[in-house]
Motif scaffolding. Structure first.
Motif, PDB file in Angstrom:
ATOM      1  N   LEU A  61       0.827  -1.129  -0.050  1.00 21.45           N
ATOM      2  CA  LEU A  61      -0.068   0.037  -0.052  1.00 21.45           C
ATOM      3  C   LEU A  61       0.916   1.172  -0.070  1.00 21.45           C
ATOM      4  O   LEU A  61       0.650   2.184  -0.615  1.00 21.45           O
ATOM      5  CB  LEU A  61      -0.869   0.052   1.145  1.00 21.45           C
ATOM      6  N   VAL A  66       1.541   3.738  -3.459  1.00 25.59           N
ATOM      7  CA  VAL A  66       1.655   5.171  -3.366  1.00 25.59           C
ATOM      8  C   VAL A  66       2.853   5.953  -3.900  1.00 25.59           C
ATOM      9  O   VAL A  66       2.890   6.599  -4.946  1.00 25.59           O
ATOM     10  CB  VAL A  66       1.375   5.650  -1.788  1.00 25.59           C
ATOM     11  N   SER A 278       3.028   9.191  15.827  1.00 25.99           N
ATOM     12  CA  SER A 278       3.541  10.385  15.919  1.00 25.99           C
ATOM     13  C   SER A 278       4.955  10.649  16.221  1.00 25.99           C
ATOM     14  O   SER A 278       5.588  11.382  15.175  1.00 25.99           O
ATOM     15  CB  SER A 278       2.925  10.978  17.383  1.00 25.99           C
ATOM     16  N   ILE A 281       5.819   9.986  12.685  1.00 26.16           N
ATOM     17  CA  ILE A 281       5.839  10.925  11.517  1.00 26.16           C
ATOM     18  C   ILE A 281       6.863  12.101  12.049  1.00 26.16           C
ATOM     19  O   ILE A 281       7.257  12.546  11.004  1.00 26.16           O
ATOM     20  CB  ILE A 281       4.156  11.593  11.855  1.00 26.16           C
ATOM     21  N   LEU A 282       6.966  12.298  13.255  1.00 26.94           N
ATOM     22  CA  LEU A 282       8.022  13.553  13.537  1.00 26.94           C
ATOM     23  C   LEU A 282       9.178  13.015  13.005  1.00 26.94           C
ATOM     24  O   LEU A 282      10.131  13.905  12.437  1.00 26.94           O
ATOM     25  CB  LEU A 282       8.079  13.724  15.047  1.00 26.94           C
ATOM     26  N   GLY A 285       9.285  12.663   9.323  1.00 24.92           N
ATOM     27  CA  GLY A 285       9.334  14.039   8.772  1.00 24.92           C
ATOM     28  C   GLY A 285      10.537  14.526   8.559  1.00 24.92           C
ATOM     29  O   GLY A 285      11.079  15.229   7.646  1.00 24.92           O
ATOM     30  N   TRP A 286      11.251  14.596   9.687  1.00 19.04           N
ATOM     31  CA  TRP A 286      12.667  15.278   9.831  1.00 19.04           C
ATOM     32  C   TRP A 286      13.578  14.816   9.125  1.00 19.04           C
ATOM     33  O   TRP A 286      14.252  15.195   8.387  1.00 19.04           O
ATOM     34  CB  TRP A 286      13.126  15.130  11.291  1.00 19.04           C
ATOM     35  N   SER A 288      12.972  13.036   6.312  1.00 15.47           N
ATOM     36  CA  SER A 288      12.523  13.312   5.012  1.00 15.47           C
ATOM     37  C   SER A 288      13.088  14.987   4.581  1.00 15.47           C
ATOM     38  O   SER A 288      13.524  14.936   3.523  1.00 15.47           O
ATOM     39  CB  SER A 288      11.091  13.275   4.791  1.00 15.47           C
ATOM     40  N   LEU A 289      12.964  15.664   5.628  1.00 13.55           N
ATOM     41  CA  LEU A 289      13.118  17.030   5.211  1.00 13.55           C
ATOM     42  C   LEU A 289      14.685  17.178   5.115  1.00 13.55           C
ATOM     43  O   LEU A 289      15.125  18.003   4.444  1.00 13.55           O
ATOM     44  CB  LEU A 289      12.743  18.009   6.319  1.00 13.55           C
ATOM     45  N   VAL A 296      10.740  12.632  -2.133  1.00 12.41           N
ATOM     46  CA  VAL A 296       9.479  13.048  -1.088  1.00 12.41           C
ATOM     47  C   VAL A 296       8.448  11.742  -1.650  1.00 12.41           C
ATOM     48  O   VAL A 296       7.766  11.160  -0.802  1.00 12.41           O
ATOM     49  CB  VAL A 296       8.725  14.007  -1.840  1.00 12.41           C
ATOM     50  N   GLU A 297       8.364  11.336  -2.827  1.00 15.65           N
ATOM     51  CA  GLU A 297       7.478  10.156  -3.268  1.00 15.65           C
ATOM     52  C   GLU A 297       7.584   9.040  -2.212  1.00 15.65           C
ATOM     53  O   GLU A 297       6.708   8.359  -1.551  1.00 15.65           O
ATOM     54  CB  GLU A 297       7.476   9.870  -4.678  1.00 15.65           C
ATOM     55  N   VAL A 300       7.018   9.548   1.782  1.00 14.35           N
ATOM     56  CA  VAL A 300       5.368   9.211   1.909  1.00 14.35           C
ATOM     57  C   VAL A 300       4.852   7.889   1.835  1.00 14.35           C
ATOM     58  O   VAL A 300       4.475   7.403   2.785  1.00 14.35           O
ATOM     59  CB  VAL A 300       4.414  10.125   0.807  1.00 14.35           C
ATOM     60  N   LEU A 303       6.364   6.430   5.131  1.00 16.25           N
ATOM     61  CA  LEU A 303       5.591   6.694   6.413  1.00 16.25           C
ATOM     62  C   LEU A 303       4.534   5.945   6.497  1.00 16.25           C
ATOM     63  O   LEU A 303       4.081   5.569   7.468  1.00 16.25           O
ATOM     64  CB  LEU A 303       5.536   8.350   6.274  1.00 16.25           C
ATOM     65  N   ILE A 304       3.688   5.778   5.402  1.00 17.08           N
ATOM     66  CA  ILE A 304       2.400   5.302   5.431  1.00 17.08           C
ATOM     67  C   ILE A 304       2.786   3.781   5.877  1.00 17.08           C
ATOM     68  O   ILE A 304       2.076   3.261   6.886  1.00 17.08           O
ATOM     69  CB  ILE A 304       1.562   5.241   4.038  1.00 17.08           C
TER      70      ILE A 304
ATOM     71  N   VAL B  47      -0.617  15.793   7.464  1.00 11.27           N
ATOM     72  CA  VAL B  47       0.745  15.454   7.324  1.00 11.27           C
ATOM     73  C   VAL B  47       1.405  15.118   6.089  1.00 11.27           C
ATOM     74  O   VAL B  47       2.368  15.453   5.721  1.00 11.27           O
ATOM     75  CB  VAL B  47       0.907  14.235   8.406  1.00 11.27           C
ATOM     76  N   ILE B  51       4.278  16.744   4.115  1.00  7.10           N
ATOM     77  CA  ILE B  51       5.774  16.221   3.552  1.00  7.10           C
ATOM     78  C   ILE B  51       5.956  16.226   2.147  1.00  7.10           C
ATOM     79  O   ILE B  51       6.993  16.381   1.716  1.00  7.10           O
ATOM     80  CB  ILE B  51       5.699  14.809   4.287  1.00  7.10           C
ATOM     81  N   LEU B  52       4.785  16.200   1.406  1.00  7.04           N
ATOM     82  CA  LEU B  52       4.817  16.338   0.035  1.00  7.04           C
ATOM     83  C   LEU B  52       5.248  17.645  -0.691  1.00  7.04           C
ATOM     84  O   LEU B  52       5.939  17.829  -1.320  1.00  7.04           O
ATOM     85  CB  LEU B  52       3.575  15.800  -0.569  1.00  7.04           C
ATOM     86  N   ARG B  55       6.571  21.080   3.248  1.00  7.37           N
ATOM     87  CA  ARG B  55       7.964  20.696   3.993  1.00  7.37           C
ATOM     88  C   ARG B  55       8.057  21.571   4.995  1.00  7.37           C
ATOM     89  O   ARG B  55       9.467  21.997   5.091  1.00  7.37           O
ATOM     90  CB  ARG B  55       8.869  20.561   2.939  1.00  7.37           C
ATOM     91  N   PHE B  57       8.669  21.783   9.087  1.00  8.13           N
ATOM     92  CA  PHE B  57       8.696  20.862  10.139  1.00  8.13           C
ATOM     93  C   PHE B  57       8.019  21.382  11.200  1.00  8.13           C
ATOM     94  O   PHE B  57       7.403  20.480  12.058  1.00  8.13           O
ATOM     95  CB  PHE B  57      10.206  20.906  10.514  1.00  8.13           C
ATOM     96  N   LEU B  60       4.458  20.343  11.066  1.00  6.42           N
ATOM     97  CA  LEU B  60       4.408  19.053  11.150  1.00  6.42           C
ATOM     98  C   LEU B  60       4.375  18.807  12.975  1.00  6.42           C
ATOM     99  O   LEU B  60       3.553  18.038  13.438  1.00  6.42           O
ATOM    100  CB  LEU B  60       5.505  18.266  10.815  1.00  6.42           C
ATOM    101  N   VAL B  64       1.332  17.021  14.887  1.00  5.63           N
ATOM    102  CA  VAL B  64       1.599  15.780  15.717  1.00  5.63           C
ATOM    103  C   VAL B  64       0.878  16.131  17.174  1.00  5.63           C
ATOM    104  O   VAL B  64       0.334  15.171  17.837  1.00  5.63           O
ATOM    105  CB  VAL B  64       3.024  15.423  15.884  1.00  5.63           C
ATOM    106  N   VAL B  68      -1.818  13.746  19.121  1.00  9.08           N
ATOM    107  CA  VAL B  68      -1.595  13.204  20.447  1.00  9.08           C
ATOM    108  C   VAL B  68      -2.817  13.676  21.269  1.00  9.08           C
ATOM    109  O   VAL B  68      -3.430  13.107  22.031  1.00  9.08           O
ATOM    110  CB  VAL B  68      -0.372  13.221  20.944  1.00  9.08           C
TER     111      VAL B  68
END
Lengths: 615, 604
Positions: A61, A66, A278, A281-282, A285-286, A288-289, A296-297, A300, A303-304, B47, B51-52, B55, B57, B60, B64, B68
């Motif tokens: 998935l 994706v 979370s 994600i955090l 995300g970090w 990924s940044l 990016v693709e 994502v 992460l999913i 989210v 990210i896509l 971007r 943070f 983000l 989050v 929570v």
């Protein structure tokens, strides 16, 4: 003999001390599974397939559908991967079906065989075993304990195997995608384990409490219904209500406590999952940044996939922390069953045992010594000879050994020394059933089976015609009351059927014994209170029953003793006097003293034995 | 058919409405949780978008924190809703059970003759529990599910109507699958329960009857008997297992297919630029959320049906009208002389008369012995006097009052009973004796126990008067139980005493002790005794011989013997049966007297 009854109730707690090592129990249970090797292989295979497909879905998935196809606009690729995804779902479905059916098959067959085996074994076991055991306990072992094994052992084992498989594979897949992110998502694992352990024990405690509280409610209710006459006559309705309300209130509180545990459980899991997700994600995300997760693709999709995996941790961990308890109670249950199967029948037919021909009814005891345990003999060197068709009354104080003589004669036990002969045959060399087929026994506590009166009288002789049954009933004087019952001979008795009085039951038992027309009759007379009309009937029936056969009666009634051909006075495991009523009275020995005591003085034993604690 | 459950629902509604504020609170909590449940997936979508595209943070982190935080609030709300619901449903079970118990206690004996104890218990426990389970689970699910369905479907439609329709079509297959499954498995389950019950009862019989099985050499027969239910049970359990294996995994398949379809169509839209990945994520999340409600709808319906059946049974008990009730203006009897009069009393169920034209007068302090074969109506006379039943016609007077004009409780307070089948409570001896007078002093208890000839054996029990007897306590003999019951009646010091003592003891001990106890009991009160005991009959002021619901002879021992009628013949039979015991008892009394004299001589 190693037989103890520590637990009357199938215990859930760890307090049930096991005496058999887990390995032994496990191996023995496995032996029962051996006929189902094919099914086991199928189940194992299907577990592997479901685990793989379960884990593949989030990956496909997120990282495939994706990232690789949708976000990159690859329509052909998307088509292909969706087809693969559907294929995986179908494989998962088939494997699940096989797994569930196979588990059912193995589990139920196992239960079926264990129940059958235990029952057959119980039919072989000697009386000494039943003397020591409690009926309720035996039944619970055959029913509840087998069920406990079935659930916990078969599905429990498979569940654990698949849980471990899933956990390891998930972790492996996660690490192969990204080590740092995997480590980050593992942070919640110790918390999940802690929560699982805490809640598992809370659930058990709450459940335990609910069970005892509801059984309190039931017993209060039971008592107040059985005692309704007393409560109403003594006008204690208000107090009964108060007692019930208390039990009911306690039950309410226990239920509320269970609600509280369940009510906190789900939100706690949800929160844990949210925290886990979370973190993913955090940190993701970090990463990924900073470009650590690739384009990016891909980020994502990763992460999913990871958030879906974090959600998959909880179930298996929860099962695993509970596995110890599950398997523990399965093993405890299995042990209780094996304990029965391990008891050796003390009496078996010897290999060269013969069928005894039609018995004339001559009985001889030659120097018989016997004790229920070998150190304390109950009978000492007893010898006597009974001619065919004689009526013998056994008289003596409680514990003198009267019923032991009778039990030895039926070969419920074997003597330690000496010989018992019937028509000159040593009973050890006769097939037990061929001997018992020619004996009739009427016990003091009459046991009737649930079913019709007709069935009950016919019990010892299933091929007897209705006419024969009625003839037997007429002879013992039971016919009249039976005819007066709602459905006559077809009236159902026992559970859910009509209740018979003690005297009526005894008459039915007489008819049952008479129908068998045994060559040797053994009778343990009743002492319980019955109404005088029935008492007269029983006395008449007895006379008839004793005619034309050898009879041994453990006598409590004066009239029986007086009518016997000979009286054996038993004391301390010895025959101390012998003769008819007049002779023995004239002698002025123990019999005449006993006569005074038993029929004219209150016996100390009567009080002592009646205040014995019920088993 | 529809009528009945509705009637039941209105009865149940009374209990629910009594706690309407809890219900409202629970609904508000559920509304809020539904809202949050629908809101959280959107945060997930944001989210992905962040990210896509953005971007950012910091954004983000903020998302989050929201996830929570909202989950925490959701947790608190859902706990509140569950707990309120638990409290609400369990409290209703508690009340229903109390009401059922109260109603059972008020019933007259006819009710208990008609109803089986096990039945009553299961109605007040299991059936009441079933109502609780419905209110505590299915009812809550109904509220949650309907809110969720409306909220989620609306959100889905706002995203994409076509996709929503396709997903719902697939999801409804789950609903169909589960209702089919429920329909098929229910009969199998109840069938297997029946087989299991038979299996247990065969097992029970063959173990408790093992001595008979052995003695009659019927082991093979028993084995065959066991095989049948064991086989049948196995087969029905297998049937259930294969139904489960067929139906349950299909749900997973349908779920998977739905995700595949949504991914395919959604993927197309995204590639065409009509939708964002984040939206697809939110949409799939919603679709997945709906699988649970789909599985539950069938369960809610079966739960409702079962509860309705169970509730019907419970309310039958709660609403059962006792046949014997106080009149609105019934009087309180303060004291009593003990004069009893039966005037033309008839009694019977349906058309079968049990008592016909009974006329009987008992003066204060008299002892009357009732005699006659089983079923002649002796016990019924007593039951009528106690007002366990009401007469069909005629009347019963106590001290000149028709007993139907007296408050039942005040009537029974003046009557002491020792019944035939003595029931002792699972309590200490002391509590059993003081059952009718819980505040009695220990001295009084011991005094009556002594009179009833029970003291001597009581002190020999393991804990004396504190020994627990009854079902789960020490086992007492019939005679001992009877003497405790006599002490229990004596403690009340009733003006009227009733004794149902139809067995005569075969053993001497009991006869001896009971004769002694009885003579103490009869002093200074009106007494009615059902008895076969010759010693008692001879001493009665009046003997009433009954047959077939009628009084056929009446008088004292001498006059009736002289008559040479029914009593004369009955007496001969009884005498023959009790001769031995009586002689032995007489001998023992003499012995006792001699001993007494001996000890007296020795002592003084």
């Amino acid at each position: 003999m190693g037989w103890h009854f520590h637990h009357r109730h199938p215990p859930l707690e760890k307090t049930a001390e096991r005496r058999m090592p887990a390995r032994v129990i496990f191996m023995r249970l496995l032996k029962y599974l051996s006929p189902y090797k094919g099914w086991i292989a199928a189940v194992v295979l299907s577990v592997i397939v479901t685990s793989i497909t379960d884990i593949a879905s989030p990956y496909i998935l997120g990282r495939e559908i994706v990232s690789r196809y949708i976000l990159r606009g690859d329509l052909e690729g998307l088509k292909a991967i969706i087809a693969i995804f559907i294929g995986i779902q179908v494989a998962n479905w088939i494997a699940n079906t096989v797994r569930m059916y196979g588990l059912g098959k193995i589990g139920q067959s196992l239960l079926f065989r264990i129940r059958e085996k235990v029952f057959e074994h119980l039919q072989e076991l000697s009386f000494s075993f039943f003397d020591r055991s409690d009926t309720g306990d035996l039944i619970s072992r055959v029913t509840n304990d087998t069920d406990a094994i079935g659930e916990a052992f078969t599905s429990g084992l498979i569940q654990v195997a698949s849980d471990i498989l899933i956990l390891f594979m998930t972790v492996a897949v996660m690490f192969s995608i990204n080590v740092q992110l995997s480590l980050a998502s593992m942070i919640v694992v110790p918390m999940i384990v802690a929560i699982a352990i805490i809640f598992n024990s809370k659930f058990r405690a709450a459940y335990q409490m609910q069970r005892t509280r509801i059984s309190n409610v039931t017993s209060k209710l039971q008592e107040s219904i059985s005692g309704i006459r007393e409560i109403q006559s003594f006008t204690r309705e208000r107090d009964a209500m108060k007692e019930f309300r208390n039990a009911n209130l306690e039950n309410f509180q226990a239920n509320l406590r269970a609600t509280k545990v369940w009510g906190t459980f789900f939100p706690t899991i949800q929160l844990m999952q949210a925290i886990g997700i979370s973190i993913v994600i955090l940190y993701g995300g970090w990463l990924s940044l900073n470009g650590a997760l690739g384009p990016v693709e891909d980020a994502v999709g990763t992460l999913i996939t990871f958030t879906l995996y974090v959600g998959m941790f909880f179930g298996p961990i929860f099962d695993l922390t509970n596995f110890y308890n599950t398997i523990q109670s399965a093993f405890a249950a299995a042990e209780r069953i094996f304990e029965i199967l391990d008891v050796e029948p003390e009496i078996k037919d010897s290999k060269d045992a013969v069928e005894i021909p039609k018995v004339r009814g001559e009985i001889e005891f030659r120097n018989v010594t016997f004790g229920y345990n070998s150190k304390q003999p109950v009978l000492h060197n007893i010898s006597f000879h009974i001619k065919p068709k004689e009526t013998i009354a056994l008289v003596g104080p409680t514990g003198a050994g009267k019923s032991t003589i009778v039990k030895l004669l039926c070969r419920f036990y074997d003597p330690q020394k000496g010989q018992i002969l019937i028509d000159g045959y040593d009973i050890k060399k006769i097939k037990r059933r061929s001997l018992r087929r020619q004996m009739g026994i009427v016990l003091q506590e009459t046991f009737l089976f649930s079913g019709t009166i007709m069935d009950n009288i016919r019990y010892g002789r299933p091929d007897a015609s209705d006419e024969m049954v009625m003839a037997a009933a007429k002879l013992v004087g039971a016919h009249e009351f039976i005819e007066r019952l709602p459905d006559g001979y077809n009236t159902k008795i026992g559970e859910g059927g009509a209740g018979l009085s003690a005297g009526q039951k005894q008459l039915v038992a007489f008819a049952r014994a008479l129908l068998r027309n045994p060559a040797i009759l053994i009778l343990d007379e009743a002492t319980s209170s019955i109404d005088p009309y029935t008492d007269l009937l029983i006395r008449k029936a007895m006379k008839l029953l004793l005619k034309d056969r050898t009879s041994i009666i453990i006598a409590h009634r004066l009239s029986t003793v007086r009518d016997a051909d000979r009286i054996f006075v038993i004391d301390n495991g010895r025959i101390v006097e012998e003769g008819n009523h007049e002779d023995l009275l004239r002698k002025g020995g123990l019999y005449s003293r006993l006569y005074e005591m038993q029929f004219k003085e209150p016996s100390a034993e009567a009080i002592a034995s009646s205040s014995r604690k019920r088993k | 058919m529809l009528n009945k459950p509705m009637a039941f629902i209105s009865k149940l509604a009374r209990y629910i409405i009594r706690r309407w504020h809890l219900l409202i609170f629970m609904i508000i909590c559920t509304l809020l949780t539904t809202y949050i449940n629908i809101y959280i997936p959107r945060l997930g979508g944001q989210v992905i978008k962040n990210i896509l595209e953005a971007r950012d943070f910091n954004a983000l982190v903020w998302l989050v924190i929201q996830i929570v935080g909202f989950t925490g609030v959701l947790g608190i709300l859902s706990f509140l809703s569950r707990y309120t619901n638990g409290y609400f449903s369990q409290k209703i079970v508690y009340e229903i059970r109390n009401d059922a118990f109260r109603s059972i206690q008020r019933q007259s004996l006819a009710f208990f003759n008609k109803t089986d104890t096990g039945q009553l218990i299961s109605r007040a426990t299991t059936d009441a529990e079933r109502i609780g389970r419905f209110l505590g689970f299915q009812f809550r699910m109904l509220i949650e599910t309907s809110f969720l369905l409306v909220g989620v479907v609306a959100s889905m439609v706002m995203i994409d109507l076509e996709l929503t329709c396709i997903s719902l079509a697939l999801l409804s297959l789950i609903l169909v699958n589960f209702s089919l499954f429920g329909k098929k498995i229910r009969p199998v389950i109840s069938e297997s329960r029946g087989h299991f019950a038979r299996l247990t009862s065969v097992l029970w019989e063959s173990i408790s009857g093992i001595r008979i099985v052995r003695a009659f050499a019927m082991e093979d027969y028993e084995r065959e008997k066991f095989k049948k239910p064991n086989d049948a049970y196995y087969r029905s359990m297998m049937k259930a297992a294969s139904l489960r294996a067929t139906f349950i995994p299909i749900t997973g398949l349908i779920g998977g297919l739905m995700i595949a379809t949504v991914s395919w169509i959604g993927g197309l839209r995204i590639i065409e630029g009509k939708m964002g990945v984040d939206t697809l994520y939110v949409f799939s999340y919603y679709a997945a959320m709906l699988t649970r409600p789909m599985r539950l709808i069938g369960m809610i319906w079966t739960g409702y049906q079962r509860m309705a059946a169970a509730g019907e049974r419970v309310f039958q008990i709660i609403e059962a009208e006792p046949e014997v009730k106080d009149k609105p203006n019934a009087i309180e009897l303060k004291s009593l002389k003990g004069h009893i009069k039966f005037e033309n009393v008839y009694f019977g169920y349906d058309k079968k008369p049990i008592l016909k034209n009974i006329n009987l007068e008992i003066k204060p302090g008299e002892t009357v012995a009732l005699l006659g074969p089983t079923g002649s109506g002796k016990s019924t006379i007593i039951h009528l006097l106690m007002r366990f039943y009401d007469v069909t016609s005629g009347r019963i007077l106590i001290d000149g009052y028709d007993i139907r004009d007296i408050k039942i409780r005040s009537l029974r307070k003046h009557i002491g009973v020792v019944s035939q089948e003595i029931f002792l409570f699972n309590k200490s001896v002391r509590e059993n004796i003081s059952f009718g007078k819980p505040d009695a002093s220990m001295e009084d208890i011991i005094r009556v126990a002594k009179i009833a000839q029970a003291h001597d054996f009581i002190v020999k029990l393991p804990n004396g008067y504190d020994t627990v007897i009854g079902e789960r306590g020490i086992d007492l003999s019939g005679g001992q139980r009877q003497r405790i019951a006599i002490a229990r009646a004596l403690l009340l010091d009733p003006k009227i005493l009733i004794l149902d003592d139809s067995t005569s003891s075969v053993d001497v001990d009991t006869e001896y002790e009971i004769q002694k106890a009885l003579s103490a009991l009869l002093k200074n009160r009106t007494t009615i005794i059902i008895t076969q005991r010759i010693s008692t009959i001879r001493n009665a002021d009046k003997i009433v011989v009954m047959d077939n619901g009628e009084i056929i002879e009446e008088g004292n021992h001498e006059s009736l013997m002289a008559k040479k009628g029914a009593y004369y013949r009955l007496y001969q039979t009884l005498y023959e049966a009790q001769k031995e015991v009586l002689e032995a008892v007489e001998a023992r009394k003499k012995l006792e007297k001699e001993k007494l004299i001996l000890t007296r001589d020795g002592g003084e």
